[in-house]
Enzyme design. Structure first.
Site, PDB file in Angstrom:
ATOM      1  CG  ASP A 114      -1.779   1.233   1.301  1.00 57.34           C
ATOM      2  OD1 ASP A 114      -1.689   2.079   0.384  1.00 57.34           O
ATOM      3  OD2 ASP A 114      -2.541   1.363   2.272  1.00 57.34           O
ATOM      4  CE1 TYR A 155      -7.484  11.898 -11.633  1.00 58.83           C
ATOM      5  CE2 TYR A 155      -8.080  13.696 -13.110  1.00 58.83           C
ATOM      6  CZ  TYR A 155      -7.425  12.498 -12.877  1.00 58.83           C
ATOM      7  OH  TYR A 155      -6.696  11.901 -13.885  1.00 58.83           O
ATOM      8  CE  LYS A 205      -3.507  11.353 -11.696  1.00 60.57           C
ATOM      9  NZ  LYS A 205      -2.398  10.374 -11.572  1.00 60.57           N
TER      10      LYS A 205
HETATM   11  N1  LIG Z   1      -7.859   6.001 -16.875  1.00 65.33           N
HETATM   12  C1  LIG Z   1      -7.799   7.239 -17.344  1.00 65.33           C
HETATM   13  O1  LIG Z   1      -8.609   7.662 -18.198  1.00 65.33           O
HETATM   14  C2  LIG Z   1      -6.713   8.176 -16.866  1.00 65.33           C
HETATM   15  C3  LIG Z   1      -6.614   9.466 -17.388  1.00 65.33           C
HETATM   16  C4  LIG Z   1      -5.612  10.312 -16.938  1.00 65.33           C
HETATM   17  C5  LIG Z   1      -4.701   9.868 -15.982  1.00 65.33           C
HETATM   18  N2  LIG Z   1      -4.827   8.595 -15.490  1.00 65.33           N
HETATM   19  C6  LIG Z   1      -3.833   8.145 -14.512  1.00 65.33           C
HETATM   20  O2  LIG Z   1      -3.099   7.085 -15.092  1.00 65.33           O
HETATM   21  C7  LIG Z   1      -2.675   6.175 -14.075  1.00 65.33           C
HETATM   22  C8  LIG Z   1      -3.098   4.766 -14.442  1.00 65.33           C
HETATM   23  O3  LIG Z   1      -4.491   4.747 -14.664  1.00 65.33           O
HETATM   24  P1  LIG Z   1      -5.264   3.364 -14.902  1.00 65.33           P
HETATM   25  O4  LIG Z   1      -6.531   3.688 -15.592  1.00 65.33           O
HETATM   26  O5  LIG Z   1      -4.328   2.363 -15.471  1.00 65.33           O
HETATM   27  O6  LIG Z   1      -5.606   2.977 -13.382  1.00 65.33           O
HETATM   28  P2  LIG Z   1      -6.199   1.614 -12.810  1.00 65.33           P
HETATM   29  O7  LIG Z   1      -6.442   0.616 -13.894  1.00 65.33           O
HETATM   30  O8  LIG Z   1      -7.330   1.989 -11.918  1.00 65.33           O
HETATM   31  O9  LIG Z   1      -4.998   1.066 -11.912  1.00 65.33           O
HETATM   32  C9  LIG Z   1      -4.658   1.712 -10.725  1.00 65.33           C
HETATM   33  C10 LIG Z   1      -3.404   1.045 -10.187  1.00 65.33           C
HETATM   34  O10 LIG Z   1      -3.001   1.721  -9.000  1.00 65.33           O
HETATM   35  C11 LIG Z   1      -2.786   0.746  -7.983  1.00 65.33           C
HETATM   36  N3  LIG Z   1      -3.069   1.312  -6.675  1.00 65.33           N
HETATM   37  C12 LIG Z   1      -4.203   1.948  -6.283  1.00 65.33           C
HETATM   38  N4  LIG Z   1      -4.101   2.300  -4.994  1.00 65.33           N
HETATM   39  C13 LIG Z   1      -2.884   1.864  -4.571  1.00 65.33           C
HETATM   40  C14 LIG Z   1      -2.213   1.913  -3.333  1.00 65.33           C
HETATM   41  N5  LIG Z   1      -2.756   2.495  -2.242  1.00 65.33           N
HETATM   42  N6  LIG Z   1      -0.988   1.356  -3.246  1.00 65.33           N
HETATM   43  C15 LIG Z   1      -0.436   0.759  -4.322  1.00 65.33           C
HETATM   44  N7  LIG Z   1      -1.017   0.690  -5.522  1.00 65.33           N
HETATM   45  C16 LIG Z   1      -2.240   1.238  -5.639  1.00 65.33           C
HETATM   46  C17 LIG Z   1      -3.734  -0.395  -8.304  1.00 65.33           C
HETATM   47  O11 LIG Z   1      -3.262  -1.582  -7.673  1.00 65.33           O
HETATM   48  P3  LIG Z   1      -4.286  -2.781  -7.276  1.00 65.33           P
HETATM   49  O12 LIG Z   1      -5.009  -3.156  -8.536  1.00 65.33           O
HETATM   50  O13 LIG Z   1      -3.396  -3.852  -6.799  1.00 65.33           O
HETATM   51  O14 LIG Z   1      -5.202  -2.188  -6.245  1.00 65.33           O
HETATM   52  C18 LIG Z   1      -3.597  -0.424  -9.823  1.00 65.33           C
HETATM   53  O15 LIG Z   1      -2.440  -1.124 -10.183  1.00 65.33           O
HETATM   54  C19 LIG Z   1      -3.276   6.688 -12.766  1.00 65.33           C
HETATM   55  O16 LIG Z   1      -2.324   7.495 -12.104  1.00 65.33           O
HETATM   56  C20 LIG Z   1      -4.435   7.547 -13.251  1.00 65.33           C
HETATM   57  O17 LIG Z   1      -4.800   8.549 -12.325  1.00 65.33           O
HETATM   58  C21 LIG Z   1      -5.795   7.748 -15.907  1.00 65.33           C
END
Ligand SMILES: NC(=O)c1ccc[n+]([C@@H]2O[C@H](COP(=O)([O-])OP(=O)(O)OC[C@H]3O[C@@H](n4cnc5c(N)ncnc54)[C@H](OP(=O)(O)O)[C@@H]3O)[C@@H](O)[C@H]2O)c1
Length: 232
Positions: free
Chosen positions: A57, A150, A154
């Site tokens: 975590d 958010y 960011k």
């Molecule tokens: N999706 C979008 O449209 C979008 C747009 C702009 C920016 N982003 C950014 O891009 C990044 C990746 O996005 P994504 O869509 O791939 O996210 P995602 O699929 O929701 O994955 C989130 C990841 O963060 C990990 N995580 C969450 N809380 C945690 C904690 N307390 N300690 C350790 N690990 C933790 C999760 O691990 P577990 O699965 O093991 O919990 C998972 O591997 C993020 O920073 C997000 O804010 C996303």
């Protein structure tokens, strides 16, 4: 990238899996950090000596330091840190914001980056070499209605990236940030069924930019906030 060691947080997520695949294709050794061992086993089911799965975590500074220390112990060093762990929340105006919603965004998006960077940077300084990539968001370039937590979290990641870049460039460490628009994920498709996912950014395309920022080709880049917005 052969023999390089890359630590990826958020490795089990949509972007994390694509980034892991990009570095794996280049022969890197991967320290894959997720919050739970179950999600790590699900995302990376095959046994691979080049993979080190670490459940931590990252909101907990001690757990983040433990994951980094274990990666350094097993692989000898960390050449590149891809700090991808994060999350999204929107839905309340500022005057109705539950304190937990604000706190959670700051934890998930800021503390996870800060804690793992604090743990990984001393080793990079000692070796006078390192790459760090963080993830901001196009949606956080400006505040938007019901998105304050958010957007603020960011924005903080972006400022943290610029500050670290200024602090670390003299140590041979490059720190940069990608700014994705909406990523094409199953969760976003489910949440926005009427949107056209062709207009979003594919995880593999974003992963390619992150891999570039960790490559020799990006050695002169410090503190860049790189928009990554898809093909059309
Ligand atoms: N999706 C979008 O449209 C979008 C747009 C702009 C920016 N982003 C950014 O891009 C990044 C990746 O996005 P994504 O869509 O791939 O996210 P995602 O699929 O929701 O994955 C989130 C990841 O963060 C990990 N995580 C969450 N809380 C945690 C904690 N307390 N300690 C350790 N690990 C933790 C999760 O691990 P577990 O699965 O093991 O919990 C998972 O591997 C993020 O920073 C997000 O804010 C996303």
């Amino acid at each position: 990238m052969a023999e390089r060691v890359v630590l990826i947080t958020g490795a089990t997520g949509n972007l994390g899996r694509a980034v892991a695949a990009a570095f794996e294709a280049e022969g890197a050794r991967l320290a894959l950090v997720g919050s739970r061992s179950e999600s790590l086993d699900e995302a990376f089911p095959k046994r691979d000596p080049r993979h080190l799965k670490l459940a931590a975590d990252l909101v907990d500074a001690g757990a983040a330091a433990g994951a980094v220390a274990e990666a350094e112990r097993q692989f000898g060093r960390i050449d590149a840190l891809c700090a991808l762990a994060g999350g999204f929340h929107m839905g309340e105006p500022v005057h109705d914001m539950p304190p937990d919603a604000w706190k959670r965004m700051m934890e998930l998006n800021v503390a996870t980056v800060m804690n793992v960077a604090k743990a990984a940077v001393p080793g990079m300084i000692a070796r006078k070499s390192g790459r760090i990539v963080t993830v901001g968001s196009m949606a956080a370039l400006k505040g938007g209605a019901e998105m304050s937590a958010y957007a603020s979290s960011k924005s903080t990641v972006m400022r943290l990236t610029e500050s670290m870049a200024a602090e670390l460039r003299g140590h041979g460490i490059n720190v940069n940030c990608v700014l994705p628009s909406t990523i094409d994920t199953p969760e976003n498709r489910a949440a926005m069924p009427k949107a056209d996912p062709e207009k979003w950014v594919r995880p593999a395309d974003l992963a390619a930019v992150i891999a570039f920022l960790c490559s020799d080709g990006a050695r002169a880049m410090h503190g860049a906030l790189v928009p990554v917005v898809g093909l059309v």
